[in-house]
Design a protein around this motif. Sequence first.
Motif, PDB file in Angstrom:
ATOM      1  N   ASP A 105      49.574  71.219 -10.438  1.00 15.75           N
ATOM      2  CA  ASP A 105      50.496  72.249 -10.903  1.00 15.75           C
ATOM      3  C   ASP A 105      51.707  71.573 -11.533  1.00 15.75           C
ATOM      4  O   ASP A 105      52.764  71.458 -10.921  1.00 15.75           O
TER       5      ASP A 105
ATOM      6  N   THR B 165      66.286  75.023 -24.130  1.00 16.05           N
ATOM      7  CA  THR B 165      66.328  76.471 -24.388  1.00 16.05           C
ATOM      8  C   THR B 165      67.717  77.075 -24.174  1.00 16.05           C
ATOM      9  O   THR B 165      67.890  78.263 -24.368  1.00 16.05           O
TER      10      THR B 165
ATOM     11  N   LEU C 105      59.876  69.873 -26.108  1.00 18.97           N
ATOM     12  CA  LEU C 105      58.694  70.725 -25.955  1.00 18.97           C
ATOM     13  C   LEU C 105      58.350  70.953 -24.488  1.00 18.97           C
ATOM     14  O   LEU C 105      58.000  72.062 -24.082  1.00 18.97           O
TER      15      LEU C 105
ATOM     16  N   ASP D 154      60.812  73.112 -22.735  1.00 19.42           N
ATOM     17  CA  ASP D 154      60.714  74.482 -23.234  1.00 19.42           C
ATOM     18  C   ASP D 154      59.832  75.329 -22.319  1.00 19.42           C
ATOM     19  O   ASP D 154      60.217  76.416 -21.880  1.00 19.42           O
ATOM     20  N   THR D 155      58.650  74.823 -22.008  1.00 11.29           N
ATOM     21  CA  THR D 155      57.721  75.586 -21.152  1.00 11.29           C
ATOM     22  C   THR D 155      57.798  75.123 -19.699  1.00 11.29           C
ATOM     23  O   THR D 155      57.017  75.582 -18.879  1.00 11.29           O
ATOM     24  N   HIS D 156      58.718  74.225 -19.394  1.00 11.45           N
ATOM     25  CA  HIS D 156      58.793  73.500 -18.117  1.00 11.45           C
ATOM     26  C   HIS D 156      57.430  73.269 -17.467  1.00 11.45           C
ATOM     27  O   HIS D 156      57.211  73.510 -16.287  1.00 11.45           O
ATOM     28  N   THR D 157      56.516  72.760 -18.308  1.00 11.84           N
ATOM     29  CA  THR D 157      55.175  72.414 -17.849  1.00 11.84           C
ATOM     30  C   THR D 157      54.741  71.154 -18.589  1.00 11.84           C
ATOM     31  O   THR D 157      54.959  71.051 -19.787  1.00 11.84           O
TER      32      THR D 157
ATOM     33  N   ASP E 232      51.832  69.391 -20.137  1.00 12.15           N
ATOM     34  CA  ASP E 232      50.479  69.750 -20.562  1.00 12.15           C
ATOM     35  C   ASP E 232      50.000  68.715 -21.579  1.00 12.15           C
ATOM     36  O   ASP E 232      49.995  68.959 -22.780  1.00 12.15           O
TER      37      ASP E 232
ATOM     38  N   SER F 133      47.492  69.483 -24.608  1.00  6.91           N
ATOM     39  CA  SER F 133      47.737  70.293 -25.793  1.00  6.91           C
ATOM     40  C   SER F 133      49.158  70.238 -26.330  1.00  6.91           C
ATOM     41  O   SER F 133      49.399  70.759 -27.409  1.00  6.91           O
TER      42      SER F 133
ATOM     43  N   ALA G  53      52.212  69.329 -28.429  1.00 10.88           N
ATOM     44  CA  ALA G  53      52.405  68.627 -29.708  1.00 10.88           C
ATOM     45  C   ALA G  53      51.097  68.214 -30.361  1.00 10.88           C
ATOM     46  O   ALA G  53      51.030  67.219 -31.073  1.00 10.88           O
TER      47      ALA G  53
END
Lengths: 304, 339
Positions: free
Chosen positions: B158, B171, B243, B246-249, B251, B254, B256
């Motif tokens: 997670d 953000t 980046l 931005d999504t605080h994830t 990943d 995927s 960029a």
Amino acid sequence: MNILKPVTGAAVACLMSGAAFAQDYTIGFSQVGSEGDWRPAFSKNMRDEAGSYGVDLKFANAQGKQEEQLRAVRAFIAQGVDAIIIAPVVVTGWEDVLEEAADAEIPVFLVDRDVDVDDKSLYVSRISADFNLEGKLAGSWLATESLGNCQIVEMQGTTGSAPALERKGGFEAVIDQFPAMEIVATQSGDFTTEGGKKVMEAFIKSTDNLDGICAAFAHNDNMQLGAIQAMKEAGLKPGEDLLMVSVDYVPAIVDAMEAGEANASVELRSAVAEFIYPVVTDYIDNPTELDKWIVIPSDLHTAD
Amino acid sequence: MKLIEQPFVRRILNGRAIWPLLALAVILIADGFISPGFYEIRIVEGRLFGNLIDILYRAVPTALIALGMAVVIGTRGIDLSVGSIAAIAGAMIAWRIQAGDPHGVVLLYALGAGILCGMWNGMLVAFLGIQPIIATLILMVSGRGIGMLINLIYGGTDPSFQSDFLQWLSTGSILFIPTRLYVFAVIFLLLWLVIRRTALGLFVEATGGNAAASNLAGVNAKLIIFAAYLICGLTAGWAGVILTADTHTSDPVSVALYIELDAILAVVIGGGSLAGGRIYLGMTVIGALVIQALTTSILISGLPPEYNLIIKALVVLFVLVLQSDNARRGIVSKFRRSP
């Protein structure tokens, strides 16, 4: 198409007779790879559960390459396993190796994706979830919840991918039944959080702050999580201003549902061994004609 | 004929800079027809909010990477690994936050990872003499795997995180303007000072124009090339920070994805040449804005997503044709014939 009935009886009998001693069935399983969260969980479940169904599982990870898969399947044939399970990397190119398995009289089952062969007798059955059904479930929930009156924004998966096409197809098949339900904006968020966030940001502007929109349907939870962030940053309340429905039921969407920011998610099961092993072992004991597609049921979870 | 004597129209048409600006203007005008409220800007949740702000806001990661790419392309190189570097930087953030580091230090870890990646590329290209496209391909294909391995260090099931500081960078806003625009402005200014107010830019362009000749002239071409990739790694690291926060994830698979292609396009739209020898930082930013304006317009246009990439390709082709010397000469000669 037939929804699999629980075969608990057979499973328990199996467990009692076989588990304590040598395994009763030797089954080869050629898995695509270990991409994403879902597939490793699926592989782990197949390995963990093998023993309780009396299965000695030969597991081969193809690392996303079809030639690895073909090699693994040929190795299973050479070892003379009782059955072969394939999660195909791609749909084409399977005729030769499936014929070799048929010649060796080893039954082949497909899980997850389909294969494209003219002679459907080359495999016994495909046991998998139905993306179309997932879309239908999401659409049905939304129809009920909105009383058949809903303007929807949709975040599609990767353009042209099977889950995106079929989830969209199933969803549209249901909402087309309701004249007051309509998808007013749809874009691809590539199954990613970042993609969902960008798409929702654009939707918020193009629909004047989601004016008149009643729901957001995302083809997976990650995009929905991105959409939730975008709405919050725009001062909107996901889950209240919009009904949020998506597919996968990952842990993060469960958290979002508890926080009231998501409303429903259709579970893409990774614990599917209980649906696969009984069918395969029953067939080894007693080969009878099976449906070409045995659908693993999907569950829709809601916030309350 | 002296420049000053040329008719106004021809002078403009001869200038490269006009085409990307014109393309940007055309896209923005077209958007007004597609979506009536396109130019509307309001204040929502303490920051400016609207499509035009979105274009600036969303262009930041691509523009950051394009700046580094412009420097690398100036040396006649290319860096295909920028997306993977962003993924590694993002994974570093999730990992170090999980490990409990102060979030300012986490930022340094992420940028440090970007710099290290850039140094790796620079070493392969400058000191081992491997062709840039191959040298950076190595990190391009392996970088996302490295990101996934970093996620695995702490379990990685997670990989989302909470960080007020990093999320503010990405953000948040200062005086209604998104923080990331300030971040970008500062990085742009620093890079511009380094490239245009020191001899570095001249050396980079000399190296890109003719490495052997500039070496003979006393420029340490290897060091210049190494520095160019380092700068590119750093800007890619920054893009990864923006980046990921931005999504605080984290990943790595995927984040960029394909951003290297957009960055290269931005450089070329901005007038850069893959043959090296030129760096146009300001125009590169315009190039990135053209690409993002296009992406945003496609998103609000309501066209089916199947058309996205085709439309993007057509517009890019159009801009590049306008920029081509031959095509431009054709257009200019039309003006010459008219009385």
